[in-house]
Design a protein around this motif. Sequence first.
Motif, PDB file in Angstrom:
ATOM      1  N   ARG A 103       5.273  12.054 -15.050  1.00  0.00           N
ATOM      2  CA  ARG A 103       5.589  11.283 -13.849  1.00  0.00           C
ATOM      3  C   ARG A 103       7.099  11.164 -13.761  1.00  0.00           C
ATOM      4  O   ARG A 103       7.749  10.705 -14.696  1.00  0.00           O
ATOM      5  CB  ARG A 103       4.923   9.913 -13.941  1.00  0.00           C
ATOM      6  CG  ARG A 103       5.044   9.083 -12.710  1.00  0.00           C
ATOM      7  CD  ARG A 103       4.119   7.854 -12.820  1.00  0.00           C
ATOM      8  NE  ARG A 103       4.441   6.869 -11.821  1.00  0.00           N
ATOM      9  CZ  ARG A 103       3.961   6.843 -10.589  1.00  0.00           C
ATOM     10  NH1 ARG A 103       3.116   7.789 -10.206  1.00  0.00           N
ATOM     11  NH2 ARG A 103       4.302   5.913  -9.745  1.00  0.00           N
ATOM     12  N   ILE A 124      -0.350  14.228   0.681  1.00  0.00           N
ATOM     13  CA  ILE A 124      -0.022  14.545  -0.711  1.00  0.00           C
ATOM     14  C   ILE A 124      -0.439  15.979  -1.033  1.00  0.00           C
ATOM     15  O   ILE A 124       0.316  16.723  -1.664  1.00  0.00           O
ATOM     16  CB  ILE A 124      -0.682  13.539  -1.664  1.00  0.00           C
ATOM     17  CG1 ILE A 124      -0.053  12.154  -1.463  1.00  0.00           C
ATOM     18  CG2 ILE A 124      -0.555  13.995  -3.116  1.00  0.00           C
ATOM     19  CD1 ILE A 124      -0.786  11.017  -2.136  1.00  0.00           C
ATOM     20  N   SER A 140       0.828  -1.202   0.000  1.00  0.00           N
ATOM     21  CA  SER A 140       0.000   0.000   0.000  1.00  0.00           C
ATOM     22  C   SER A 140       0.865   1.256   0.000  1.00  0.00           C
ATOM     23  O   SER A 140       2.021   1.239   0.389  1.00  0.00           O
ATOM     24  CB  SER A 140      -0.930  -0.008   1.212  1.00  0.00           C
ATOM     25  OG  SER A 140      -0.182   0.099   2.395  1.00  0.00           O
ATOM     26  N   ASP A 141       0.249   2.346  -0.424  1.00  0.00           N
ATOM     27  CA  ASP A 141       0.943   3.627  -0.488  1.00  0.00           C
ATOM     28  C   ASP A 141       0.963   4.253   0.904  1.00  0.00           C
ATOM     29  O   ASP A 141      -0.080   4.352   1.544  1.00  0.00           O
ATOM     30  CB  ASP A 141       0.219   4.532  -1.481  1.00  0.00           C
ATOM     31  CG  ASP A 141       1.092   5.679  -1.928  1.00  0.00           C
ATOM     32  OD1 ASP A 141       1.608   6.398  -1.058  1.00  0.00           O
ATOM     33  OD2 ASP A 141       1.251   5.842  -3.134  1.00  0.00           O
ATOM     34  N   ASP A 155       2.976   9.262  -5.329  1.00  0.00           N
ATOM     35  CA  ASP A 155       2.811   8.024  -4.586  1.00  0.00           C
ATOM     36  C   ASP A 155       4.189   7.638  -4.080  1.00  0.00           C
ATOM     37  O   ASP A 155       5.123   8.453  -4.151  1.00  0.00           O
ATOM     38  CB  ASP A 155       2.140   6.932  -5.435  1.00  0.00           C
ATOM     39  CG  ASP A 155       2.908   6.604  -6.709  1.00  0.00           C
ATOM     40  OD1 ASP A 155       4.148   6.734  -6.738  1.00  0.00           O
ATOM     41  OD2 ASP A 155       2.249   6.199  -7.681  1.00  0.00           O
ATOM     42  N   ARG A 184      11.798   3.521  -3.751  1.00  0.00           N
ATOM     43  CA  ARG A 184      10.451   3.605  -3.178  1.00  0.00           C
ATOM     44  C   ARG A 184      10.530   4.270  -1.804  1.00  0.00           C
ATOM     45  O   ARG A 184      11.356   3.903  -0.975  1.00  0.00           O
ATOM     46  CB  ARG A 184       9.857   2.210  -3.052  1.00  0.00           C
ATOM     47  CG  ARG A 184       8.430   2.213  -2.581  1.00  0.00           C
ATOM     48  CD  ARG A 184       7.822   0.808  -2.675  1.00  0.00           C
ATOM     49  NE  ARG A 184       6.449   0.823  -2.266  1.00  0.00           N
ATOM     50  CZ  ARG A 184       5.417   1.160  -3.021  1.00  0.00           C
ATOM     51  NH1 ARG A 184       5.622   1.505  -4.271  1.00  0.00           N
ATOM     52  NH2 ARG A 184       4.192   1.153  -2.557  1.00  0.00           N
TER      53      ARG A 184
END
Length: 99
Positions: A65, A10, A2-3, A47, A71
């Motif tokens: 993007r 955000i 999950s983010d 994200d 990550r």
Amino acid sequence: MSDPFTPEVIAQIARHMNDDHADDNVLIVRALGGIPSATAARMSGMDADALEFKAVVDGIEVPVRVPFAERLTERRQVRTEAVRMYRDACAALGVTPTH
């Protein structure tokens, strides 16, 4: 997976990037987003893997993007990664960083 970033987080990050770093957004989009002719860019989302922008090219808004180097799992990492992107963009474009 999950983010880790809520819509509220955000929105706060985007507001800061757009209000305080509008010129940096353009440099990032030009150099790292593959849109060298962008005349404006605003952060539109993110994200754990990338920042998202709406860039203006020839008067038309296009989505861009730009991936992070890795990550992200925590909010504090966003600032570090945004600064890295800005500095990498400056280096790629031959611009002297101002911060």
